[in-house]
Design a protein around this motif. Structure first.
Motif, PDB file in Angstrom:
ATOM      1  N   THR A 164       0.910  -1.089  -0.011  1.00 40.70           N
ATOM      2  CA  THR A 164      -0.040   0.736  -0.163  1.00 40.70           C
ATOM      3  C   THR A 164       0.973   1.430   0.213  1.00 40.70           C
ATOM      4  O   THR A 164       2.237   1.252   0.827  1.00 40.70           O
ATOM      5  N   ILE A 165       0.587   2.509  -0.736  1.00 42.29           N
ATOM      6  CA  ILE A 165       0.953   3.846  -0.387  1.00 42.29           C
ATOM      7  C   ILE A 165       0.329   4.766  -0.922  1.00 42.29           C
ATOM      8  O   ILE A 165      -0.711   4.420  -1.773  1.00 42.29           O
ATOM      9  N   ILE A 166       0.651   5.398   0.290  1.00 41.75           N
ATOM     10  CA  ILE A 166      -0.692   6.908   0.785  1.00 41.75           C
ATOM     11  C   ILE A 166       0.733   7.636   0.243  1.00 41.75           C
ATOM     12  O   ILE A 166       1.735   8.348   0.749  1.00 41.75           O
ATOM     13  N   SER A 167      -0.329   8.564  -0.724  1.00 45.04           N
ATOM     14  CA  SER A 167       0.921   9.902  -1.135  1.00 45.04           C
ATOM     15  C   SER A 167      -0.336  10.851  -0.921  1.00 45.04           C
ATOM     16  O   SER A 167      -1.106  11.240  -1.335  1.00 45.04           O
ATOM     17  N   CYS A 168       1.047  11.968  -0.191  1.00 48.62           N
ATOM     18  CA  CYS A 168       0.293  13.909   0.573  1.00 48.62           C
ATOM     19  C   CYS A 168       0.945  14.570  -0.170  1.00 48.62           C
ATOM     20  O   CYS A 168       2.121  14.483   0.787  1.00 48.62           O
ATOM     21  N   GLY A 169       0.384  15.470  -0.826  1.00 51.89           N
ATOM     22  CA  GLY A 169       1.738  16.578  -1.095  1.00 51.89           C
ATOM     23  C   GLY A 169       3.177  15.965  -1.688  1.00 51.89           C
ATOM     24  O   GLY A 169       3.086  15.235  -2.377  1.00 51.89           O
ATOM     25  N   GLY A 170       4.579  15.982  -0.957  1.00 50.26           N
ATOM     26  CA  GLY A 170       5.296  15.957  -1.178  1.00 50.26           C
ATOM     27  C   GLY A 170       5.868  14.926  -1.009  1.00 50.26           C
ATOM     28  O   GLY A 170       7.572  14.016  -0.651  1.00 50.26           O
ATOM     29  N   LYS A 171       5.043  13.778   0.222  1.00 46.88           N
ATOM     30  CA  LYS A 171       5.774  12.227   0.471  1.00 46.88           C
ATOM     31  C   LYS A 171       4.625  10.995   0.445  1.00 46.88           C
ATOM     32  O   LYS A 171       3.363  11.656   0.736  1.00 46.88           O
ATOM     33  N   SER A 172       5.492   9.889   0.103  1.00 46.33           N
ATOM     34  CA  SER A 172       5.043   8.769   0.683  1.00 46.33           C
ATOM     35  C   SER A 172       4.495   8.098   1.502  1.00 46.33           C
ATOM     36  O   SER A 172       6.375   8.127   2.133  1.00 46.33           O
ATOM     37  N   ILE A 173       4.369   6.767   1.977  1.00 50.24           N
ATOM     38  CA  ILE A 173       3.822   6.305   3.243  1.00 50.24           C
ATOM     39  C   ILE A 173       3.906   4.712   2.601  1.00 50.24           C
ATOM     40  O   ILE A 173       3.643   4.553   1.630  1.00 50.24           O
ATOM     41  N   VAL A 174       4.988   3.832   2.553  1.00 51.21           N
ATOM     42  CA  VAL A 174       5.465   2.136   1.872  1.00 51.21           C
ATOM     43  C   VAL A 174       4.769   1.339   2.632  1.00 51.21           C
ATOM     44  O   VAL A 174       5.503   1.768   3.544  1.00 51.21           O
ATOM     45  N   ILE A 175       3.919   1.089   2.771  1.00 49.81           N
ATOM     46  CA  ILE A 175       3.683  -0.241   3.748  1.00 49.81           C
ATOM     47  C   ILE A 175       3.780  -1.697   3.070  1.00 49.81           C
ATOM     48  O   ILE A 175       2.681  -1.664   2.173  1.00 49.81           O
ATOM     49  N   PRO A 176       4.393  -2.454   3.267  1.00 54.27           N
ATOM     50  CA  PRO A 176       4.694  -3.550   3.055  1.00 54.27           C
ATOM     51  C   PRO A 176       3.140  -4.030   2.912  1.00 54.27           C
ATOM     52  O   PRO A 176       2.697  -4.429   4.222  1.00 54.27           O
ATOM     53  N   GLY A 177       2.616  -5.555   2.249  1.00 59.79           N
ATOM     54  CA  GLY A 177       2.025  -6.621   2.734  1.00 59.79           C
ATOM     55  C   GLY A 177       1.929  -7.063   3.859  1.00 59.79           C
ATOM     56  O   GLY A 177       0.922  -7.352   4.396  1.00 59.79           O
ATOM     57  N   SER A 178       3.227  -7.927   4.344  1.00 62.32           N
ATOM     58  CA  SER A 178       2.957  -8.448   4.420  1.00 62.32           C
ATOM     59  C   SER A 178       2.996  -7.579   6.238  1.00 62.32           C
ATOM     60  O   SER A 178       2.915  -9.086   7.478  1.00 62.32           O
ATOM     61  N   ILE A 179       3.252  -6.559   6.077  1.00 62.53           N
ATOM     62  CA  ILE A 179       2.817  -5.455   7.754  1.00 62.53           C
ATOM     63  C   ILE A 179       1.773  -4.831   8.122  1.00 62.53           C
ATOM     64  O   ILE A 179       1.728  -4.336   8.824  1.00 62.53           O
ATOM     65  N   SER A 180       0.530  -4.928   6.760  1.00 64.83           N
ATOM     66  CA  SER A 180      -0.849  -4.483   6.977  1.00 64.83           C
ATOM     67  C   SER A 180      -1.519  -4.114   8.592  1.00 64.83           C
ATOM     68  O   SER A 180      -2.523  -3.385   8.161  1.00 64.83           O
ATOM     69  N   GLU A 181      -1.682  -5.649   8.571  1.00 62.48           N
ATOM     70  CA  GLU A 181      -2.426  -5.889   9.529  1.00 62.48           C
ATOM     71  C   GLU A 181      -2.384  -5.360  10.918  1.00 62.48           C
ATOM     72  O   GLU A 181      -3.048  -4.769  11.822  1.00 62.48           O
ATOM     73  N   HIS A 182      -0.504  -3.847  10.800  1.00 60.06           N
ATOM     74  CA  HIS A 182      -0.442  -3.403  11.953  1.00 60.06           C
ATOM     75  C   HIS A 182      -0.581  -1.899  11.863  1.00 60.06           C
ATOM     76  O   HIS A 182      -1.152  -1.088  12.252  1.00 60.06           O
ATOM     77  N   PHE A 183      -1.669  -1.696  10.015  1.00 64.56           N
ATOM     78  CA  PHE A 183      -1.462   0.017   9.766  1.00 64.56           C
ATOM     79  C   PHE A 183      -3.301   0.274   9.682  1.00 64.56           C
ATOM     80  O   PHE A 183      -3.316   0.896   9.098  1.00 64.56           O
ATOM     81  N   PHE A 184      -4.099  -1.206   9.452  1.00 64.42           N
ATOM     82  CA  PHE A 184      -5.426  -1.558   9.056  1.00 64.42           C
ATOM     83  C   PHE A 184      -6.122  -2.233  10.335  1.00 64.42           C
ATOM     84  O   PHE A 184      -5.785  -3.658  11.290  1.00 64.42           O
ATOM     85  N   ILE A 185      -7.611  -1.846  10.145  1.00 62.25           N
ATOM     86  CA  ILE A 185      -8.319  -2.667  11.070  1.00 62.25           C
ATOM     87  C   ILE A 185      -9.049  -3.230  10.439  1.00 62.25           C
ATOM     88  O   ILE A 185      -9.975  -2.742   9.803  1.00 62.25           O
ATOM     89  N   ALA A 186      -9.368  -4.577  10.517  1.00 60.86           N
ATOM     90  CA  ALA A 186     -10.170  -5.213   9.727  1.00 60.86           C
ATOM     91  C   ALA A 186     -11.708  -5.486  10.743  1.00 60.86           C
ATOM     92  O   ALA A 186     -11.376  -5.966  12.096  1.00 60.86           O
TER      93      ALA A 186
END
Length: 194
Positions: A131-153
């Motif tokens: 998952t890549i989240i971009s806003c303005g001049g920066k991007s946050i890159v989240i590998p799929g293997s750690i997605s569960e730490h950044f998303f609530i199912a």
């Protein structure tokens, strides 16, 4: 006498090999562990391809069945509820190759978001590679293997042990599985994008 010198030389040689072998082995293990750690960490990158207030969410996904993803977002207050007024829908193609699903906002960076992961009742799971989240001049890159730490199912899906596969648990019919940005991700977006 010659025999004892030979034995001492052999022992000295073995000791030198051990002294060399352990640090060398340690360096190899350290190098391999660093490489694994790097691929399992969230990264922040400079990204000048977007305008100052533009937002882009890119999901690298693989799915067996064709489906639709809905992106809901909140821009005014973290306590604001998700609504149909702030929703973007994208089609997901079926196949064995990664597909990039992109959600874009032209003039705002959301405080939090939700992604509905499809309505196709035959869909059993999806692979979320990155998952890549971009806003303005920066991007946050989240590998799929750690997605569960950044998303609530929600209760209709679960992350696999490896982390990059999301399994659907459609108990009782046509329930919508979704993930929301976690408090950790919301804080990270606030720190990086504001």
């Amino acid at each position: 006498m010659k025999k004892s010198i030979k034995i001492r030389n052999i022992i000295a040689c073995k000791i030198r090999l051990r002294v060399i072998k352990w640090p060398l082995l340690s360096m190899v293990i350290l190098a391999l562990s660093c490489r694994t750690e790097e691929s399992n960490n969230i990264r922040v990158l400079e990204n000048n391809s977007l305008k100052k207030d533009s937002f882009k969410l890119s999901l690298y996904v693989k799915a067996e069945k064709e489906d639709f993803f809905d992106f809901f977002y909140v821009v005014d207050s973290i306590t604001e509820k998700f609504s149909e007024d702030r929703k973007i829908r994208r089609k997901l193609k079926a196949g064995n190759t990664d597909e990039i699903i992109i959600f874009e906002l032209k003039d705002s960076c959301p405080l939090k978001f939700r992604i509905d992961l499809g309505r196709n009742l035959e869909q059993k799971s999806i692979e979320l590679q990155q998952t890549i989240i971009s806003c303005g001049g920066k991007s946050i890159v989240i590998p799929g293997s750690i997605s569960e730490h950044f998303f609530i199912a929600n209760r209709y899906l679960e992350f696999s042990k490896k982390g990059d596969t999301i399994n659907f648990l459609r108990k009782g019919g046509s329930k919508t599985p979704f993930i929301t940005s976690s408090a950790l991700l919301n804080k990270k977006m606030k720190l990086e994008f504001r």
